[in-house]
Scaffold this active site. Structure first.
Site, PDB file in Angstrom:
ATOM      1  N   LEU A 110       7.099  -0.986 -10.980  1.00 20.10           N
ATOM      2  CA  LEU A 110       6.194   0.087 -11.397  1.00 20.10           C
ATOM      3  C   LEU A 110       6.308   1.323 -10.523  1.00 20.10           C
ATOM      4  O   LEU A 110       6.017   2.429 -10.972  1.00 20.10           O
ATOM      5  CB  LEU A 110       4.749  -0.392 -11.447  1.00 20.10           C
ATOM      6  CG  LEU A 110       4.002  -0.668 -10.138  1.00 20.10           C
ATOM      7  CD1 LEU A 110       3.269   0.549  -9.648  1.00 20.10           C
ATOM      8  CD2 LEU A 110       3.000  -1.777 -10.364  1.00 20.10           C
ATOM      9  N   THR A 111       6.769   1.183  -9.291  1.00 22.78           N
ATOM     10  CA  THR A 111       6.832   2.331  -8.392  1.00 22.78           C
ATOM     11  C   THR A 111       7.871   3.368  -8.826  1.00 22.78           C
ATOM     12  O   THR A 111       7.872   4.478  -8.306  1.00 22.78           O
ATOM     13  CB  THR A 111       7.107   1.905  -6.935  1.00 22.78           C
ATOM     14  OG1 THR A 111       8.350   1.207  -6.875  1.00 22.78           O
ATOM     15  CG2 THR A 111       5.983   1.023  -6.408  1.00 22.78           C
TER      16      THR A 111
END
Length: 150
Positions: free
Chosen positions: A79-80
């Site tokens: 997700l980063t």
């Protein structure tokens, strides 16, 4: 979808100190999913990944694909990749999909890559605290964003 694609000689994902999955020669792919992603992004990205000519031929020129070398894929959700750093020093992940949306898309991507490549895809565990070890070959690292196909 955003993907960071690394050509590797080997890579593995460790969870709780044990090897969860590993590959030999192939691609480690970090995949970021956002709410606007759909099946079109999955199909386009999978086709692009499987056919990228980023492996060396006999003359040492990057001219052959993952399919040509019968390579493997290790796909890890991250997700980063959708971090926003516009305000302050603490990244915001507001664009990254929540698990209810991201997990089904991640699973569809696994199936699409497996169908396109003709082999099982190795993965990380969605949402787990993972340690990734890799030997980048080249180094070759490519970033693809399905929202920027130019």
């Amino acid at each position: 979808m955003k993907a960071v694609i690394q050509r590797v000689s080997r890579a593995c994902v460790m969870i709780n100190g044990s090897i969860y999955s590993q590959i030999g020669s192939g691609l480690l792919i970090l995949l970021g999913i956002e709410d606007a992603d759909g099946i079109d992004d999955i199909e386009w990205l999978s086709n692009k990944i499987v056919n990228l000519r980023i492996f060396n031929d006999e003359q040492g020129v990057m001219n052959i694909s993952l399919q040509d070398i019968h390579g493997e894929i290790l796909l890890v959700s991250q997700l980063t990749l959708h971090a926003s750093t516009k305000k302050g020093n603490r990244p915001s992940y507001i664009k990254a999909s929540k698990p209810g949306i991201a997990i089904p898309l991640y699973e569809k991507m696994i199936r699409q890559l497996s169908n396109d490549l003709g082999i099982a895809i190795k993965t990380g565990e969605f949402g787990a605290d993972m340690k990734i070890e890799l030997l980048n070959d080249g180094p070759v690292t490519i970033v693809i964003d399905t929202k920027n196909r130019d």
